[in-house]
Design a protein around this motif. Structure first.
Motif, PDB file in Angstrom:
ATOM      1  N   SER A  24       0.857  -1.187   0.000  1.00 10.77           N
ATOM      2  CA  SER A  24       0.000   0.000   0.000  1.00 10.77           C
ATOM      3  C   SER A  24       0.894   1.237   0.000  1.00 10.77           C
ATOM      4  O   SER A  24       1.961   1.249   0.626  1.00 10.77           O
ATOM      5  CB  SER A  24      -0.890   0.000   1.247  1.00 10.77           C
ATOM      6  N   ALA A  25       0.463   2.279  -0.700  1.00 13.29           N
ATOM      7  CA  ALA A  25       1.224   3.531  -0.693  1.00 13.29           C
ATOM      8  C   ALA A  25       1.329   4.083   0.723  1.00 13.29           C
ATOM      9  O   ALA A  25       2.267   4.816   1.048  1.00 13.29           O
ATOM     10  CB  ALA A  25       0.561   4.554  -1.617  1.00 13.29           C
ATOM     11  N   GLY A  26       0.387   3.716   1.574  1.00  8.07           N
ATOM     12  CA  GLY A  26       0.422   4.167   2.965  1.00  8.07           C
ATOM     13  C   GLY A  26       1.606   3.627   3.743  1.00  8.07           C
ATOM     14  O   GLY A  26       1.967   4.172   4.790  1.00  8.07           O
ATOM     15  N   VAL A  27       2.218   2.554   3.235  1.00  5.39           N
ATOM     16  CA  VAL A  27       3.386   1.982   3.907  1.00  5.39           C
ATOM     17  C   VAL A  27       4.596   2.913   3.797  1.00  5.39           C
ATOM     18  O   VAL A  27       5.480   2.905   4.657  1.00  5.39           O
ATOM     19  CB  VAL A  27       3.714   0.595   3.311  1.00  5.39           C
ATOM     20  N   LEU A  28       4.632   3.734   2.755  1.00  3.15           N
ATOM     21  CA  LEU A  28       5.803   4.583   2.507  1.00  3.15           C
ATOM     22  C   LEU A  28       6.113   5.531   3.667  1.00  3.15           C
ATOM     23  O   LEU A  28       7.249   5.582   4.131  1.00  3.15           O
ATOM     24  CB  LEU A  28       5.613   5.362   1.201  1.00  3.15           C
ATOM     25  N   PRO A  29       5.124   6.303   4.166  1.00  8.31           N
ATOM     26  CA  PRO A  29       5.437   7.196   5.287  1.00  8.31           C
ATOM     27  C   PRO A  29       5.310   6.534   6.661  1.00  8.31           C
ATOM     28  O   PRO A  29       5.736   7.118   7.664  1.00  8.31           O
ATOM     29  CB  PRO A  29       4.396   8.323   5.145  1.00  8.31           C
ATOM     30  N   TYR A  30       4.740   5.320   6.717  1.00  5.54           N
ATOM     31  CA  TYR A  30       4.438   4.717   8.015  1.00  5.54           C
ATOM     32  C   TYR A  30       5.675   4.434   8.870  1.00  5.54           C
ATOM     33  O   TYR A  30       5.642   4.656  10.093  1.00  5.54           O
ATOM     34  CB  TYR A  30       3.618   3.438   7.827  1.00  5.54           C
ATOM     35  N   PRO A  31       6.790   3.937   8.294  1.00  6.16           N
ATOM     36  CA  PRO A  31       7.979   3.710   9.132  1.00  6.16           C
ATOM     37  C   PRO A  31       8.475   4.971   9.831  1.00  6.16           C
ATOM     38  O   PRO A  31       9.149   4.887  10.870  1.00  6.16           O
ATOM     39  CB  PRO A  31       9.013   3.176   8.136  1.00  6.16           C
ATOM     40  N   ILE A  32       8.151   6.147   9.269  1.00  7.39           N
ATOM     41  CA  ILE A  32       8.559   7.399   9.906  1.00  7.39           C
ATOM     42  C   ILE A  32       7.948   7.512  11.299  1.00  7.39           C
ATOM     43  O   ILE A  32       8.570   8.026  12.226  1.00  7.39           O
ATOM     44  CB  ILE A  32       8.148   8.605   9.042  1.00  7.39           C
ATOM     45  N   THR A  33       6.711   7.010  11.440  1.00  4.26           N
ATOM     46  CA  THR A  33       6.037   7.104  12.742  1.00  4.26           C
ATOM     47  C   THR A  33       6.785   6.300  13.802  1.00  4.26           C
ATOM     48  O   THR A  33       6.889   6.728  14.957  1.00  4.26           O
ATOM     49  CB  THR A  33       4.577   6.630  12.662  1.00  4.26           C
ATOM     50  N   PHE A  34       7.340   5.155  13.429  1.00  4.87           N
ATOM     51  CA  PHE A  34       8.080   4.339  14.387  1.00  4.87           C
ATOM     52  C   PHE A  34       9.440   4.953  14.701  1.00  4.87           C
ATOM     53  O   PHE A  34       9.914   4.862  15.832  1.00  4.87           O
ATOM     54  CB  PHE A  34       8.240   2.912  13.843  1.00  4.87           C
ATOM     55  N   LEU A  35      10.059   5.571  13.704  1.00  4.48           N
ATOM     56  CA  LEU A  35      11.316   6.278  13.957  1.00  4.48           C
ATOM     57  C   LEU A  35      11.099   7.401  14.957  1.00  4.48           C
ATOM     58  O   LEU A  35      11.885   7.574  15.904  1.00  4.48           O
ATOM     59  CB  LEU A  35      11.877   6.838  12.648  1.00  4.48           C
TER      60      LEU A  35
END
Length: 220
Positions: free
Chosen positions: A40-51
């Motif tokens: 999903s394109a939503g995966v692209l910015p999602y790791p930023i939230t965990f960082l």
């Protein structure tokens, strides 16, 4: 100063989270050479939230980070209500975005954001708890251990939950399994790549606030 930095990180966290939900209906392929990922394109910015939650956990502590996670959850629910409000009113005849286009883009938002939020609240809280577990276990050493190990497991929880909620009953088991593997593996790779940024951010904040002990937290 400490409060301003905390608010900035929180704002970036919530912005990335909301963006994930708004673009998650679009599925894309990313070719990294050794493998082509369908995500999903939503995966692209999602790791930023965990960082960002890892940075917050390291600098501001567990309690404040959990508060940001809960506020992010509330912001996502509010976004869902705004999308529903936008669908409540009919578009005018010469509207750039018609009712059909609006509904085509956002008609799956209730299920999608609901799935995302259920996965999000569980995975982020798991991430925060695991981060501090690894921090205690390593006695504050080896930043890369808590940064990566907490994210790897929490991202697996998140990916399994969100893909299952969205696609069970819509896709076959093999397709769902492939979505989970691709989504999780891609997130793990990004988590590994963001390790230098985590080190740089922690080093910068520790110097800025004169933190010499890894167990010391910034208060405001």
């Amino acid at each position: 100063m400490a409060r301003r930095d905390f608010m900035l990180l929180s704002a970036l966290f919530i912005s990335a989270l909301i963006t994930c939900n708004l673009i998650a209906n679009k599925f894309i392929t990313i070719d990294l050479g050794f493998k082509q990922f369908v995500i999903s394109a939503g995966v692209l910015p999602y790791p930023i939230t965990f960082l960002i939650t890892d940075i917050l956990s390291e600098i501001y502590g567990k309690k404040k980070t959990q508060e940001v996670v809960v506020v992010g959850f509330a912001a996502a629910i509010f976004t869902l209500l705004i999308l529903a409000l936008g669908a409540w009113f009919d578009a005018i005849p010469n509207s750039v975005v018609s009712d059909e286009v609006y509904n085509q883009v956002f008609k799956n938002s209730w299920r999608l954001i609901g799935a995302s939020m259920a996965a999000y609240i569980v995975a982020q809280l798991v991430d925060v708890k695991l981060f501090h577990f690894w921090k205690r276990l390593t006695q504050g050493r080896m930043l890369w251990v808590r940064n990566n190990f907490s994210t790897i497991f929490s991202q697996l929880v998140d990916t399994i939950m969100v893909v299952s909620i969205i696609f069970i009953g819509r896709e076959d088991f093999s397709t769902i399994t492939q979505y989970i593997i691709d989504g999780w593996l891609f997130k793990v790779i990004i988590a590994a790549l963001d390790t230098p940024f985590f080190y740089a951010a922690v080093f910068w904040y520790r110097n800025k606030y004169a933190i010499s002990d890894s167990n010391q937290e910034v208060d405001f």
